[in-house]
Enzyme design. Structure first.
Site, mmCIF file in Angstrom:
data_model
loop_
_atom_site.group_PDB
_atom_site.id
_atom_site.type_symbol
_atom_site.label_atom_id
_atom_site.label_comp_id
_atom_site.label_asym_id
_atom_site.label_seq_id
_atom_site.Cartn_x
_atom_site.Cartn_y
_atom_site.Cartn_z
ATOM 1 N N ILE A 104 0.657 -1.094 -0.009
ATOM 2 C CA ILE A 104 0.008 -0.010 -0.033
ATOM 3 C C ILE A 104 0.992 1.271 -0.025
ATOM 4 C CG2 ILE A 104 -1.707 -1.143 1.074
ATOM 5 C CD1 ILE A 104 -1.076 0.619 3.296
ATOM 6 N N ASP A 105 2.092 1.083 0.421
ATOM 7 C CA ASP A 105 2.875 2.276 0.599
ATOM 8 C C ASP A 105 3.499 2.763 -1.136
ATOM 9 O OD1 ASP A 105 2.710 2.355 3.195
ATOM 10 O OD2 ASP A 105 4.500 1.018 3.486
ATOM 11 N N ARG A 130 -9.700 25.206 14.202
ATOM 12 C CA ARG A 130 -8.706 24.248 15.067
ATOM 13 C C ARG A 130 -7.637 23.700 13.711
ATOM 14 N NH1 ARG A 130 -12.511 19.837 17.325
ATOM 15 N NH2 ARG A 130 -12.774 20.993 19.307
ATOM 16 N N GLY A 189 3.080 5.221 6.133
ATOM 17 C CA GLY A 189 4.469 5.354 5.166
ATOM 18 C C GLY A 189 5.344 5.651 6.069
ATOM 19 N N GLU A 210 3.489 8.689 8.808
ATOM 20 C CA GLU A 210 3.836 8.259 10.257
ATOM 21 C C GLU A 210 5.380 8.038 10.497
ATOM 22 O OE1 GLU A 210 2.990 3.852 10.950
ATOM 23 O OE2 GLU A 210 2.932 3.588 8.479
ATOM 24 N N ARG A 237 -5.497 19.148 17.078
ATOM 25 C CA ARG A 237 -5.730 17.827 17.479
ATOM 26 C C ARG A 237 -5.291 16.847 16.415
ATOM 27 N NH1 ARG A 237 -10.793 18.335 20.558
ATOM 28 N NH2 ARG A 237 -10.233 20.213 21.849
ATOM 29 N N VAL A 277 -7.322 1.208 9.248
ATOM 30 C CA VAL A 277 -8.387 1.610 8.303
ATOM 31 C C VAL A 277 -7.951 1.801 6.764
ATOM 32 C CG1 VAL A 277 -10.402 2.342 9.712
ATOM 33 C CG2 VAL A 277 -8.690 3.942 8.840
ATOM 34 N N GLN A 278 -6.729 2.352 6.657
ATOM 35 C CA GLN A 278 -6.074 2.683 5.249
ATOM 36 C C GLN A 278 -5.951 1.135 4.610
ATOM 37 O OE1 GLN A 278 -2.928 5.819 5.837
ATOM 38 N NE2 GLN A 278 -3.522 5.146 7.689
ATOM 39 N N ARG A 279 -5.818 0.159 5.145
ATOM 40 C CA ARG A 279 -5.069 -0.829 4.563
ATOM 41 C C ARG A 279 -6.551 -2.198 4.166
ATOM 42 N NH1 ARG A 279 -0.212 -1.938 6.086
ATOM 43 N NH2 ARG A 279 -0.403 -3.357 4.621
#
Lengths: 345, 345, 345, 345
Positions: free
Chosen positions: C130-131, C166, C174, C225, C269, C276-278
């Protein structure tokens, strides 16, 4: 690179998810990097002919990235077919001191752009067609969104087909090229895919349909609106007339569903997806592509590289002559269709 | 409560998102709480007539909650219209030692369930109709999914309508009741909503359309397939014939789009959503409702509370007599339609 | 081309939307065109080591195209790190008379495939990450789905950010390459995008944040990440320990949100999208790509073209040596990052 | 009914999908049916205190129905906690000749509305909370959207869990009430659901987890952020400190995933959905509910029926005293939780 130009932008032809993403990217980079002013022309080529303008500022393009359609509106106006069209167009550009134009559109819009270049108007083109049938670019934005929507519909229809042991014919967009049918058919696991590039045999379709029923599954047939049965287009003429008294050419999807029912004795229904395929928020893929096109188009303008169109090649954005862009239609090659055909039935 | 029963389950009528969620919930609770065995009958009432069965085990109902359609298949078979239908049905139940039946379906399926109760077959009903037109329950599962899909389509069509200054007519499901049109129209911000409950004036529709164009916006008209113009249904008859030679009744959506174009001189297009509205994964709302229906139906079976249908009242699941469920159609009350009408134009 | 082979298939590494589409396409073409038998190995390389098999038939791969994950299961097992791993793997292949293997996976899985080729096992690779960080292919399936999901999340978060004035930091996957951050950031209109390829200055981030607030909009910061602040990774160490007593390395997203709040005095925040991304159904794009990979992989097997990996180049599927595939990581080039940076703020 | 009033509107508390739908409906009906003028106050109760206004015209509310968040902005300001807050608020209302207020918000916002009524300010309330924990209404808008988003995430996570034989803990919103956890857990087919209303036993959770693994499936555990283990909240305190030096209370989801891994020896991961649950476009259900609330609120204003809140009861919109609305929290009844519990494992 000359900064501080006045750049006109317009969107022509059918609407397409991603148009606003191009406008936003070109405007943001144009203003904050190149110190240009960006002037939107409304309603396609009608805008510069009639002098319909709307300034594109940072605030105006805020919040439009994810919106379908085009905030500039569109039309199918061809200034070359309007009396004094080109003269009026040039007068408008002069009046607003527009240094160069970005024209975002399909074959027709870019054809005008190409002609204008020869007539001394500096233009950069951005390709746009949900049909993906422009030859000079790997993909156009809007196509992925159309395929995404058609695939979602096929996913939904499959459970209905299975529950009722019914054939379902899904008619998708694609008058001259079958890209949407091919990709959504592959993505949705269609059991037959029919494209305009190859006249289809109803007998063969019914064989696949029956083969599928024999395996206790229900068939989904994806058909491009421009697909034609081997007998020819005349088969599709209905007796119906519209409110204007014109005889209608029936949709191939409805016709095919009737034929399947008649020949196989199985229940069969057609769904014509229609305009939902071209509207609404673009997919992430289309937003990225459209954004990159917008960024590169404003660079081409700034560099004075006119008469070009931005295009995708692999993962790169390149520039190609406008003449190349409109030279011929990119249809589905027979080997790509054959690649998919092994999955039929 | 007697445990260890053999419970038959079937799904009848048109498919509907949430059917599998009912099957899963009833099976899981039936097996793990009540120690029942669950026997699925295939293809609606045809299943118990013909003896078409498939056991519902914990493994069989794993992974079906989110799937549209019904793993049992469906049909519109009415055992009362088949020679010896009821005798054969009873024989099947006896052969498989089925103690009681859960029948999941709409007006027709539940009508049979009601009759069977009088003929000595213990049945509990679960209401199902995407049209939401069953009177004894606040909502039926499948309806929220249909509204969700129609609303997504309207959202997509709006950007197209705006970009091209075009009227767009969206025809949604609802032959006798306009609930899908009303809710998707409200949710999509439709500028006109037309329902079967109230014949519509084309003149009035065109006024709203023109009012909308005058405000520089494009109109979206949502019309239920069963809506009828004031002149009557005959207006919709076309000259076209299908592959079987039958004259077609044209869709009201396409007819209306033509009329709007003719009367207002504006571009106008129709989109007929069709079967996509009833397929695919159910919304969270429908999954919860269907799951709760399944849990309560198996409880009613276990308690021997036959001749009842589970129903939603407010936030509670209640039981109502099957006779009540099929007594009359729940149509859109005029005051609910009037509530929406203030938003037209 | 030799028909009637026995072909083994396995999926290794992290799960990825599209794996099942590869399995389906390879199985269907393998069986119906090449008359192969297809044998699935379960749990990645553990399958051939331990002899965990499951046959892939037409029925088994029916209905899996749209499902996320992998029906074969996966693992991170490396047979070269297991005692007798390769001997046991070869014994399994011999026992099941497997002629050749299709290995679907990322860097690690394909690294094993490459080594096995040298050790006499005929393997064809299919790239999966996925990366999108495999060098020999333009794109890998799973990536478009991950970007799609992250973009939807950014779309949703934007309205919250605006309503509350905000800053919102969205941490996406990643670890070593910033492709997901770059594409979802572009697609979501992020106001800052941070990637592992370039250490970021918190000061600079805060300038963009404040610039955005000054224009009366709320900033969205998308951070991979694996992105690291200029001070280095140590900044991210927290005092917290997990249930096993290990000190945690805090997520860069949460850390950055805290820093922004502290330095700018604005509410801020973090949202960490995580797994959930994969998961879940692949996008149409990924289904088409995965299907084409599967079709071409089984062809390569049939032609005996081992030691290769199928890859996307432009719109073509090509074959490249496995050694090339795993030679180096495909990171975001600085010019691609710079292209996006003009849209920050 | 008096027409031609000046009506103020504000939105308070956390943002919530559907707020704009209320604003649009109240404004459209207010202007076109009742001939009112509508004045928006920005940033919740801060607006009338500070005199922050923005007129709501037909054009301003065009195109906002489908947008998440609130175009008025929001805040958690309580005018009763500001020096001279009420006096300044009244002065603003007088200055702008505002006849009555519509206050859209949750417990806090409506609590202020209730107090203001006693202090002579004519207010009508509209309930808003994604948590669905307001007692006087069956449902609040925003809740269905939150459940929808959480359910989509669970659907996606399931395929990852299955592919890796991993437990996945999904932490959803709900500090004091477990409605989102309950409904998304039911809709997503969660194998354990934990709510704030009932302290949970980690042992019992691990039993369900192991039972699930034994059946060869992977468990999904949905936990409300406010759920507490039987040992008490202190268990969740981590050693970590934020950028301000405050000790963090760790999320229950992360803590629970660690505990499951430690106790069962299985891989286990946590996903914290966070703010994505409250943003973005509302579901069709929420748009209809919010629209109906808006239409009924402006009617209540016009009829001078102050001190009331509009509420949903079954399928009807009713009015209840504001005092009733804020009297107590609507938590998940134990029998509703028990209804779901039979599906655990």
């Amino acid at each position: 690179m000359p900064a501080g130009m006045r750049v006109g932008v317009l969107t022509g032809g059918g609407d397409c998810p991603g148009l606003n993403a191009v406008l936003r990217a070109a405007t943001r980079k144009g203003i904050s990097v190149h110190q240009h002013e960006i002037l939107g022309f409304r309603s396609g080529w009608l805008g510069p002919v009639e002098g319909l303008t709307t300034p594109l500022t940072l605030d105006r393009v805020e919040d439009i990235l994810s919106r379908g359609g085009t905030i500039l509106g569109s039309s199918r106006t061809n200034p070359y077919k309007i009396d004094d069209g080109i003269a009026r167009l040039k007068a408008t550009l002069a009046e607003h001191r527009v240094d160069a134009l970005i024209a975002i559109g399909g074959e027709d819009t870019l054809g005008v752009a190409e002609q204008l270049t020869h007539d001394g108007v500096p233009v950069v083109g951005v390709p746009k067609t949900i049909d993906n049938d422009l030859d000079a670019t790997d993909y156009t934005f809007g196509f992925d969104t159309a395929v995404h929507i058609a695939t979602e519909a096929i996913d939904r229809l499959r459970t209905t087909a299975e529950s009722h042991h019914r054939a379902l014919v899904v008619e998708v967009m694609g008058r001259h090229a079958g890209w949407i049918a091919l990709h959504s058919g592959l993505a949705g696991g269609a059991n037959v895919i029919l494209v305009p590039e190859q006249p289809f045999s109803v007998e063969r379709v019914c064989e696949w349909v029956e083969q599928r029923f024999e395996r206790q599954y229900a068939p989904i047939i994806v058909v491009a609106e421009g697909a034609v049965p081997e007998g020819g287009k005349e088969l599709l003429v209905t007796g119906e007339r519209d409110a204007f008294g014109h005889v209608r050419l029936g949709g191939v999807g409805t016709w095919l569903a009737d034929e399947i029912a008649r020949r196989t004795g199985k229940e069969s229904r057609a769904v014509v997806l229609g305009h939902v395929q071209r509207g609404g928020t673009p997919t992430a893929y289309d937003r990225v592509l459209a954004t990159r096109f917008g960024l590169h188009a404003i660079d081409a303008i700034t560099e004075g590289d006119f008469g070009k169109m931005v295009a995708l090649r692999g993962t790169d954005i390149v520039r190609v002559p406008l003449s190349e862009a409109t030279a011929r239609l990119k249809t589905v090659p027979l080997e790509r269709y054959a690649e998919a055909e092994v999955l039929f039935g």
